[in-house]
Design a protein around this motif. Sequence first.
Motif, PDB file in Angstrom:
ATOM      1  N   ILE A  48      -7.588   2.186  -5.381  1.00  0.00           N
ATOM      2  CA  ILE A  48      -7.577   0.885  -4.712  1.00  0.00           C
ATOM      3  C   ILE A  48      -6.275   0.166  -5.040  1.00  0.00           C
ATOM      4  N   VAL A  49      -5.799  -0.587  -4.059  1.00  0.00           N
ATOM      5  CA  VAL A  49      -4.623  -1.437  -4.227  1.00  0.00           C
ATOM      6  C   VAL A  49      -5.089  -2.830  -3.817  1.00  0.00           C
ATOM      7  N   GLU A  50      -4.930  -3.804  -4.692  1.00  0.00           N
ATOM      8  CA  GLU A  50      -5.474  -5.134  -4.387  1.00  0.00           C
ATOM      9  C   GLU A  50      -4.724  -5.769  -3.224  1.00  0.00           C
ATOM     10  N   GLY A  51      -5.482  -6.090  -2.162  1.00  0.00           N
ATOM     11  CA  GLY A  51      -4.882  -6.660  -0.955  1.00  0.00           C
ATOM     12  C   GLY A  51      -5.031  -8.172  -0.921  1.00  0.00           C
ATOM     13  N   ARG A  52      -4.576  -8.755   0.191  1.00  0.00           N
ATOM     14  CA  ARG A  52      -4.653 -10.208   0.366  1.00  0.00           C
ATOM     15  C   ARG A  52      -5.999 -10.589   0.970  1.00  0.00           C
ATOM     16  N   LEU A  84       0.847  -1.201   0.000  1.00  0.00           N
ATOM     17  CA  LEU A  84       0.000   0.000   0.000  1.00  0.00           C
ATOM     18  C   LEU A  84       0.887   1.258   0.000  1.00  0.00           C
ATOM     19  N   ILE A  85       1.871   1.270   0.892  1.00  0.00           N
ATOM     20  CA  ILE A  85       2.749   2.445   1.003  1.00  0.00           C
ATOM     21  C   ILE A  85       3.538   2.662  -0.287  1.00  0.00           C
ATOM     22  N   ASN A  86       4.125   1.586  -0.803  1.00  0.00           N
ATOM     23  CA  ASN A  86       4.979   1.763  -1.989  1.00  0.00           C
ATOM     24  C   ASN A  86       4.177   2.122  -3.234  1.00  0.00           C
ATOM     25  N   THR A  87       2.917   1.682  -3.295  1.00  0.00           N
ATOM     26  CA  THR A  87       2.090   2.022  -4.457  1.00  0.00           C
ATOM     27  C   THR A  87       1.631   3.474  -4.405  1.00  0.00           C
ATOM     28  N   ASP A  97      -1.248  11.850  -5.057  1.00  0.00           N
ATOM     29  CA  ASP A  97      -1.760  13.112  -4.500  1.00  0.00           C
ATOM     30  C   ASP A  97      -2.856  12.880  -3.455  1.00  0.00           C
ATOM     31  N   VAL A  98      -3.608  11.794  -3.597  1.00  0.00           N
ATOM     32  CA  VAL A  98      -4.790  11.591  -2.745  1.00  0.00           C
ATOM     33  C   VAL A  98      -4.583  10.463  -1.736  1.00  0.00           C
ATOM     34  N   GLY A  99      -4.138   9.291  -2.210  1.00  0.00           N
ATOM     35  CA  GLY A  99      -4.005   8.121  -1.351  1.00  0.00           C
ATOM     36  C   GLY A  99      -5.031   7.075  -1.740  1.00  0.00           C
ATOM     37  N   GLY A 100      -5.218   6.080  -0.911  1.00  0.00           N
ATOM     38  CA  GLY A 100      -6.155   5.020  -1.269  1.00  0.00           C
ATOM     39  C   GLY A 100      -6.196   3.915  -0.229  1.00  0.00           C
ATOM     40  N   ILE A 101      -6.734   2.797  -0.644  1.00  0.00           N
ATOM     41  CA  ILE A 101      -7.084   1.740   0.317  1.00  0.00           C
ATOM     42  C   ILE A 101      -6.733   0.349  -0.224  1.00  0.00           C
ATOM     43  N   LEU A 102      -6.526  -0.593   0.674  1.00  0.00           N
ATOM     44  CA  LEU A 102      -6.472  -1.994   0.247  1.00  0.00           C
ATOM     45  C   LEU A 102      -7.902  -2.437  -0.049  1.00  0.00           C
ATOM     46  N   ALA A 103      -8.074  -3.212  -1.090  1.00  0.00           N
ATOM     47  CA  ALA A 103      -9.422  -3.655  -1.460  1.00  0.00           C
ATOM     48  C   ALA A 103      -9.348  -5.027  -2.115  1.00  0.00           C
ATOM     49  N   LEU A 104     -10.497  -5.693  -2.160  1.00  0.00           N
ATOM     50  CA  LEU A 104     -10.595  -7.016  -2.788  1.00  0.00           C
ATOM     51  C   LEU A 104     -11.709  -7.005  -3.818  1.00  0.00           C
ATOM     52  N   THR A 106      -8.856  -2.490   5.197  1.00  0.00           N
ATOM     53  CA  THR A 106      -7.912  -1.529   5.757  1.00  0.00           C
ATOM     54  C   THR A 106      -6.553  -2.206   5.772  1.00  0.00           C
ATOM     55  N   PRO A 107      -5.433  -1.464   5.829  1.00  0.00           N
ATOM     56  CA  PRO A 107      -5.322  -0.027   6.013  1.00  0.00           C
ATOM     57  C   PRO A 107      -5.857   0.812   4.842  1.00  0.00           C
ATOM     58  N   GLN A 108      -6.260   2.057   5.230  1.00  0.00           N
ATOM     59  CA  GLN A 108      -6.630   3.089   4.268  1.00  0.00           C
ATOM     60  C   GLN A 108      -5.636   4.234   4.494  1.00  0.00           C
ATOM     61  N   MET A 109      -5.020   4.694   3.427  1.00  0.00           N
ATOM     62  CA  MET A 109      -3.851   5.599   3.553  1.00  0.00           C
ATOM     63  C   MET A 109      -4.135   6.962   2.934  1.00  0.00           C
ATOM     64  N   PHE A 110      -4.110   7.989   3.775  1.00  0.00           N
ATOM     65  CA  PHE A 110      -4.370   9.358   3.304  1.00  0.00           C
ATOM     66  C   PHE A 110      -3.426  10.329   3.997  1.00  0.00           C
TER      67      PHE A 110
END
Length: 232
Positions: free
Chosen positions: A204-208, A123-126, A131-138, A166-170
């Motif tokens: 969104i960043v695809e999480g586990r 999540l952090i590296n993506t 500018d905004v941020g985002g969240i792990l999602a499935l 979560t995490p949600q990163m902003f």
Amino acid sequence: MTIDTKFWAVVPAAGVGKRMNADRPKQYLELADKAVIEHTLLRLLSADVFSAIAVAISKEDPYWPELEVSLHEKIITADGGKERSDSVLSALKSIRALASDDDWVLVHDAARPCITATDIKLLINTLRDDDVGGILALSSHDTLKDVQGTFIRGTLDRSHIWRALTPQMFKYGSLKNALEIAEGNPAITDEASALELQGLQPKIVEGRPDNIKITRPEDLALAQFYMEHQND
Ligand code: C5P
């Protein structure tokens, strides 16, 4: 992002978890010899990226002071609020003097103890230059129905539907501002929805799939199974 941009974690942990039908809030139920929230916090600490972790705890909570992790030097205790978003806002305010508006905040549910360092770093590296941020999602594998009562009104196009984790990163400043503006709005069930209300488009960043939220009694056994099989 500048070289001195910091990362903070915020953990809302002031819910009662009614759907568990247990004698205590779900974050204090036992899972593999520890309380659920201890696993969650130890995993966030071991990711070794956060300057501090602000944890929102209900004022009447007798269990939190009993946990050793509550005394950890990187853990800051804040008062919980009526809704999850109130708890997150309160935790953000507790680090106001430490954080800059441009720092990143990762908000993570206390009830998601299977979070891995791999997902936190993904999540952090993506998003660290976003500018905004985002969240792990499935993504959703099931066919999704729009239902009223027990009647199906239609079938949703699942290619557009993701489940928010979560995490949600902003950014500290924009998250605090968005939550303050949205205060009292029942549609704000996660951090991303507060930013969406501002017309922003979090990513969104695809999480586990093993990053489950403990919601029902059977989730504890599933979380234990995942933990035993995770090696990263
Ligand atoms: O109830 P739910 O599973 O959606 O809660 C998600 C997270 O938000 C949990 O970690 C819970 O403790 C927290 N929460 C909170 N303050 C509230 C309600 C929920 O910190 N008023």
